[in-house]
Design a protein around this motif. Structure first.
Motif, mmCIF file in Angstrom:
data_model
loop_
_atom_site.group_PDB
_atom_site.id
_atom_site.type_symbol
_atom_site.label_atom_id
_atom_site.label_comp_id
_atom_site.label_asym_id
_atom_site.label_seq_id
_atom_site.Cartn_x
_atom_site.Cartn_y
_atom_site.Cartn_z
ATOM 1 N N ASP A 83 8.823 25.093 -32.951
ATOM 2 C CA ASP A 83 8.454 25.707 -31.672
ATOM 3 C C ASP A 83 9.671 25.837 -30.760
ATOM 4 N N ILE A 84 10.468 24.792 -30.709
ATOM 5 C CA ILE A 84 11.650 24.807 -29.844
ATOM 6 C C ILE A 84 12.684 25.805 -30.346
ATOM 7 N N ASN A 85 12.950 25.773 -31.649
ATOM 8 C CA ASN A 85 13.981 26.648 -32.204
ATOM 9 C C ASN A 85 13.591 28.116 -32.177
ATOM 10 N N ARG A 86 12.314 28.383 -32.078
ATOM 11 C CA ARG A 86 11.854 29.773 -31.987
ATOM 12 C C ARG A 86 11.787 30.266 -30.551
ATOM 13 N N GLY A 87 12.221 29.402 -29.620
ATOM 14 C CA GLY A 87 12.303 29.821 -28.231
ATOM 15 C C GLY A 87 11.030 29.665 -27.441
ATOM 16 N N ASN A 88 10.037 28.948 -27.976
ATOM 17 C CA ASN A 88 8.792 28.750 -27.232
ATOM 18 C C ASN A 88 9.011 27.768 -26.081
ATOM 19 N N ASP A 89 8.195 27.883 -25.073
ATOM 20 C CA ASP A 89 8.317 27.031 -23.885
ATOM 21 C C ASP A 89 7.666 25.678 -24.176
ATOM 22 N N VAL A 90 8.479 24.720 -24.597
ATOM 23 C CA VAL A 90 7.985 23.395 -24.960
ATOM 24 C C VAL A 90 8.486 22.381 -23.941
ATOM 25 N N GLN A 91 7.566 21.663 -23.322
ATOM 26 C CA GLN A 91 7.928 20.598 -22.388
ATOM 27 C C GLN A 91 6.986 19.413 -22.588
ATOM 28 N N LEU A 92 7.566 18.271 -22.826
ATOM 29 C CA LEU A 92 6.780 17.056 -23.028
ATOM 30 C C LEU A 92 6.578 16.347 -21.691
ATOM 31 N N LYS A 93 5.487 15.593 -21.613
ATOM 32 C CA LYS A 93 5.208 14.799 -20.424
ATOM 33 C C LYS A 93 4.814 13.391 -20.853
#
Length: 409
Positions: A83-93
Motif C-alpha cells: 500500500d505504501i509503495n504504491r503511493g496510497n495514503d497510509v497513516q497509522l494511529k
C-alpha cells in the motif's frame, strides 16, 4: 524491489533507473495484465512467444490462525508495504505490534515508525540471538526505537466489545522453535503469558504462493506446498518452454538469490530458443565449498585483519522515508577492497568467452589450460587446419619462452 521493500531501504529512483536500462535494451513492459485472466500462456504461445519465465514471488501472507484475526487493524505486513509503495495514503494511529523476526518484520516495523505509529513492539518465536533478521536489522530497529520481544508466540487478538476492532494481543512463551530434526515444530509454555495493548497488528509470519489462474492451460508441476518444481541447474520446469525461479521456486530468500536465478534462467532460455544448443554443457553449477574453520593453523595464519566498513549516516534523514546511509568514502572503499582474499578463483563467463585460447598464451605462469571435457563437434571452418597448425606453433614457442625465463625457485 518496487512493492516489497521500503523506500528508506532501497530508493525507488534507483529501481526506476534500472528499469530504464532494461527499457533502453529493448525490453517491453506490459503492465496491468493478469496472465491466466486477461491472456493465457497457450494464447501467448499462439502469438509467437517461444519461452516463459515465472518469477512471481510469494504474494500470499496467509493467516495468523488465532482468535480475532479478522478484526479491524490486523494487517498482513507485506500488504502494508505494498500500500505504501504504491503511493496510497497510509497513516497509522496508536500503538503497533509487529509479529515476525525476519528481515521483512524489521522492514515493516521500521516503516510503521515512519508512518505515524505511537510506538512499535516486535514479537517473534526465536530467541534474540537466533532471530532470522540478523544483527544489522536488530541494530536498525534499536536505533528507530522499536522494542523487540524475543521468544513469544501469539495466541489471541483482543477485540472491542463488538469484536470488530483490535485492542490488544496475547502471547505465550516459546520454549523452542524447531525439533531435534531441525524442522519447524514450536513448543510453548501456556503458564507464562504476556498481553499488550495495541490498535494495529502487522504480521510477517511467512509468505505463500498465490498462482491465481496463471497456470491455466499448462502442466507445470508444483510441490505439495505450492512451489514450482524446477531443475536446479537450468531452472526448467515440466513444460519445456517454461522456466521458473526466485521465491516461487526456492521459498523465501534474499533478492539477490532471485536475481541470480533470473540470470541463469535467461541463459537457459537463450539456449532453448536456439536449435542445437545444450541447456547443461558449460554451465556454472555454483558449487560452493565452505572453509573448514576447524582445520586452521591459528598460530601461523592471519586473515581478515581489516574490519568490514560501515557506511556513514546522514543525520538529517534519520527516521525519514529516505535512505539515511551515505556512500563509502575513498578511504573506506580502499579498505573494503583490501579485505579481498585474492584467492584467484574465477569462473569463465560462457557468454563472453570465445574459446580462442589467447589467455593461455598470455599467462606468465602457464596456469591457464584448455581441456576438452565434452565430445561436442566444432563448427566447420574453411581454414581450420592452417589455423590450428599456426596456433600450435605459436603456443609451443610461448610456453618454451615462459619456461626459459621463469625464475628458479
Amino acid at each position: 524491489l518496487t512493492n516489497g521493500i521500503p523506500n528508506f531501504r532501497l530508493e525507488k529512483n534507483v529501481v526506476d533507473a534500472e528499469i530504464d536500462v532494461l527499457r533502453a535494451l529493448g525490453v517491453k513492459f506490459r503492465c496491468g495484465v493478469e496472465v491466466g485472466k486477461d491472456v493465457t500462456i497457450p494464447e501467448l504461445r499462439e502469438q509467437g512467444f517461444k519461452a516463459f519465465y515465472l518469477g512471481i514471488g510469494l504474494q500470499d501472507c496467509g493467516k495468523l490462525g488465532i482468535l480475532g484475526e479478522n478484526a479491524e487493524g490486523v494487517i498482513p505486513g507485506v500488504d502494508f508495504l505494498k500500500d505504501i509503495n504504491r503511493g496510497n495514503d497510509v497513516q497509522l494511529k496508536g500503538k503497533v505490534v509487529v509479529i515476525g523476526g525476519g528481515s521483512i518484520g524489521a522492514d515493516v516495523a521500521r516503516t510503521a515508525v515512519r508512518y505515524g505509529a505511537e510506538s512499535v513492539d516486535l514479537f517473534c518465536l526465536e530467541e534474540y540471538d537466533d532471530m532470522p533478521m540478523g544483527e544489522e536489522d536488530q541494530a536498525y530497529c534499536k536505533e528507530d526505537g522499536i522494542t523487540i520481544h524475543a521468544g513469544w508466540g501469539q495466541t489471541e487478538i483482543i477485540t472491542s466489545s463488538k469484536g470488530k476492532k483490535c485492542k490488544g494481543i496475547r502471547f505465550r512463551k516459546c520454549l523452542s522453535v524447531k525439533n531435534e530434526e531441525g524442522r519447524f515444530d514450536p513448543k510453548f509454555d501456556d503458564n507464562e503469558t504476556f498481553e499488550i495493548e495495541c490498535q494495529t497488528v502487522l504480521y510477517c509470519i511467512g509468505q505463500r504462493p498465490d498462482w491465481g489462474k496463471l497456470l491455466t492451460g499448462v502442466n507445470v508441476e508444483l510441490s505439495s506446498r505450492g512451489f514450482v518444481i524446477a531443475d536446479p541447474l537450468t531452472y526448467g520446469t515440466s513444460e519445456p518452454d517454461i522456466f521458473a525461479g526466485g521465491d516461487i521456486y526456492t521459498g523465501q530468500k534474499f533478492c539477490i538469490d532471485a536475481i541470480a536465478a533470473g540470470k541463469q534462467a535467461a541463459i537457459s532460455i537463450t539456449r532453448a530458443t536456439k536449435e542445437g544448443h545444450s541447456l547443461t554443457i558449460g554451465r556454472d553449477r555454483r558449487i560452493f565449498k565452505a572453509l573448514d574453520k576447524d582445520d586452521l593453523d591459528y598460530d601461523h595464519i592471519s586473515w581478515d585483519n581489516i574490519a568490514r566498513q560501515v557506511p556513514g549516516v546522514d543525520k538529517s534523514r534519520i527516521r525519514s522515508k529516505h535512505d539515511e546511509s551515505l556512500t563509502f568514502t575513498e578511504e573506506q572503499m580502499k579498505a573494503e577492497t583490501e579485505r579481498c582474499l585474492k584467492c584467484g578463483a574465477t569462473v569463465v563467463d560462457q557468454n563472453k568467452c570465445l574459446g580462442c585460447g589467447i589467455c593461455t598464451t598470455r599467462c606468465k605462469f602457464d596456469a591457464i589450460h584448455l581441456i576438452k571435457k565434452y565430445n561436442v563437434p566444432i563448427h566447420a571452418l574453411r581454414t581450420r587446419e592452417k589455423f590450428v597448425t599456426d596456433y600450435r606453433e605459436q603456443r609451443e614457442a610461448r610456453i618454451a619462452i615462459t619456461k626459459m625465463t621463469k625464475p628458479a625457485e
